[in-house]
Scaffold this motif. Structure first.
Motif, mmCIF file in Angstrom:
data_model
loop_
_atom_site.group_PDB
_atom_site.id
_atom_site.type_symbol
_atom_site.label_atom_id
_atom_site.label_comp_id
_atom_site.label_asym_id
_atom_site.label_seq_id
_atom_site.Cartn_x
_atom_site.Cartn_y
_atom_site.Cartn_z
ATOM 1 N N HIS A 57 0.846 -1.197 0.000
ATOM 2 C CA HIS A 57 0.000 0.000 0.000
ATOM 3 C C HIS A 57 0.881 1.247 0.000
ATOM 4 O O HIS A 57 1.403 1.651 1.038
ATOM 5 C CB HIS A 57 -0.927 0.013 1.219
ATOM 6 N N HIS A 59 1.611 5.288 -2.112
ATOM 7 C CA HIS A 59 1.020 6.374 -2.918
ATOM 8 C C HIS A 59 2.167 7.086 -3.641
ATOM 9 O O HIS A 59 2.552 8.188 -3.255
ATOM 10 C CB HIS A 59 0.261 7.359 -2.028
ATOM 11 N N HIS A 210 -9.861 1.680 0.513
ATOM 12 C CA HIS A 210 -9.463 2.391 1.735
ATOM 13 C C HIS A 210 -10.672 2.467 2.670
ATOM 14 O O HIS A 210 -11.729 2.957 2.265
ATOM 15 C CB HIS A 210 -9.092 3.846 1.415
ATOM 16 N N HIS A 242 -6.354 -0.458 5.662
ATOM 17 C CA HIS A 242 -6.500 0.208 6.966
ATOM 18 C C HIS A 242 -7.507 -0.512 7.862
ATOM 19 O O HIS A 242 -7.159 -0.926 8.948
ATOM 20 C CB HIS A 242 -6.837 1.701 6.827
ATOM 21 N N ASP A 295 1.935 3.099 3.141
ATOM 22 C CA ASP A 295 0.988 4.195 2.948
ATOM 23 C C ASP A 295 1.790 5.393 2.416
ATOM 24 O O ASP A 295 2.904 5.219 1.921
ATOM 25 C CB ASP A 295 0.219 4.511 4.240
HETATM 26 ZN ZN LIG Z 1 -3.612 5.026 1.379
#
Ligand SMILES: [Zn+2]
Length: 386
Positions: A57, A59, A210, A242, A295
């Protein structure tokens, strides 16, 4: 070319790993077989050998990595932080591709073999982030595998036109459909899930959603995602990222949700947040695939983050209050095999006849790798140094 990695610790035993033309051709007790003349020998001195870590995960499109340090601008709610991110984006001077490339490369060097990255799709950024990440994926293809999730950062109902853009993202090369807090952001669980599941069905792809919504309403959303996953026959191809709800109630109250997750083959991603880390031991005991990821790293959401998955794993262990080797080893499994299962990676793991994809960490046991957030000394992909 044939190379021998001598005296490494693999699954607790000291071994020599012999590699030829990118394939592992031998795993033998250390020093048991004499090396033929001319073979390249790399001495590991008892350091730990593991399969590549999986960042399930990330970004890559959001990061400021490679840009000058930027002071964090706080936001009190998800809505406020989304608005801040839009404003900050407009000010950013370094283009997205060099930043995504720099971070992807740093991850590969830190021993990450596969990345699942969520790419913002909304009416403002449209497919700009996707194009940057697609270019980064191509440039880094020899170093790391990258999966892309078309992520509706501003919701799918609130932002008109986003559904068409997500569809365009999938046909342009994104691998999965994303989602975001069907209740918390879009205030309509059924409508949000209808849209994203229909999109996944139409294109025959998986989903990674998410979910920050907490408490029993959040558990209800998780259960609804599981019901729809089974109805779609998509067991093993859906993940919830999450899943704070699982960590926001006592374990006894999330147990039945864990059983439903296991039945639906829906995996759970956590990076070990303060206060809402899902109970990974209980989830695994119920048969749920748990995986982890960084993340966002150094972006509008957070100034923190490391390209190394051992740093993420240490945080997850710490937030889970894990102290014993057996628990640290569980987190190592979550950071490697758990990610490989959730991402559906093929040909994963260190074995004779398999690809020579492996990492040597600066530690003498797997538990030490996690507790010390050990750096990678050597990263091999198909036998070549990354
Ligand atoms: Zn995220």
């Amino acid at each position: 070319m044939t190379e021998r990695l001598r005296n490494g610790r693999l699954d607790g035993a000291l071994v020599d790993v012999t590699i030829s033309d990118g394939v592992i051709v031998g795993i033998d007790p250390a020093d048991a077989i004499p090396a033929p003349a001319g073979m390249t020998i790399t001495y590991l001195d008892g350091r730990v050998v593991m399969p590549p870590t999986v960042n399930g995960h990330a970004h890559l499109d959001k990061t400021f990595w490679g840009s000058p340090w930027r002071a964090h601008r706080p936001g009190r709610s998800v809505h406020e932080r989304i608005a801040h991110e839009r404003a900050i984006r407009a000010e950013e001077s370094v283009p997205q591709l060099p930043r995504a490339l720099a971070l992807g490369r740093a991850m590969a060097r830190a021993g990450v073999g596969a990345i699942r990255t969520h790419v913002d799709i909304d009416s403002l950024v449209r497919l700009d982030g996707l194009e940057a990440v697609l270019a980064a994926r191509e440039a880094l293809a020899d170093a790391v595998e990258i999966q892309i999730v078309a992520f509706p950062q501003s919701g799918v109902l609130a932002d008109t036109g986003v559904v068409d853009l997500m569809e365009a993202a999938i046909t342009s090369g994104a691998d999965l459909v994303g989602g975001l807090d069907p209740v918390g952001i879009d205030s309509d669980m059924s409508a949000h899930l209808d849209i994203i599941f229909r999109l996944a069905e139409k294109h025959g792809v998986g989903l990674d959603i998410h979910l920050h919504d907490t408490g029993h309403p959040g558990l209800k959303e998780i259960e609804e995602i599981c019901v729809r996953t089974i109805a779609l026959g998509a067991q093993g191809r859906v993940a919830i990222s999450h899943a704070f709800a699982l960590g926001s109630v006592p374990i006894s109250e999330m147990q039945s949700t864990a059983d439903i997750l296991a039945e639906a083959g829906v995996s759970v991603m956590t990076n070990g947040p303060v206060g809402t880390t899902p109970p990974v031991r209980a989830l695994r005991a119920a048969g749920v695939t748990v995986f982890t990821g960084s993340d966002g790293i150094r972006d509008a959401w957070s100034p923190y983050g490391s390209p190394s998955m051992t740093a993420v794993a240490r945080q997850l262990s710490y937030q889970s209050e894990f102290y014993e080797d057996i628990d640290l080893e569980t987190v190592a499994d979550i950071t490697t095999q758990g990610g490989a299962t959730a991402l559906g990676l093929r040909d994963y793991g260190i074995r004779r006849g398999g690809p020579a994809d492996l990492v040597v960490f600066e530690a003498s046991t797997v538990a030490e790798v996690i507790a010390s957030a050990a750096p990678a000394n050597l990263v091999l992909r198909a036998g070549r140094r990354v």
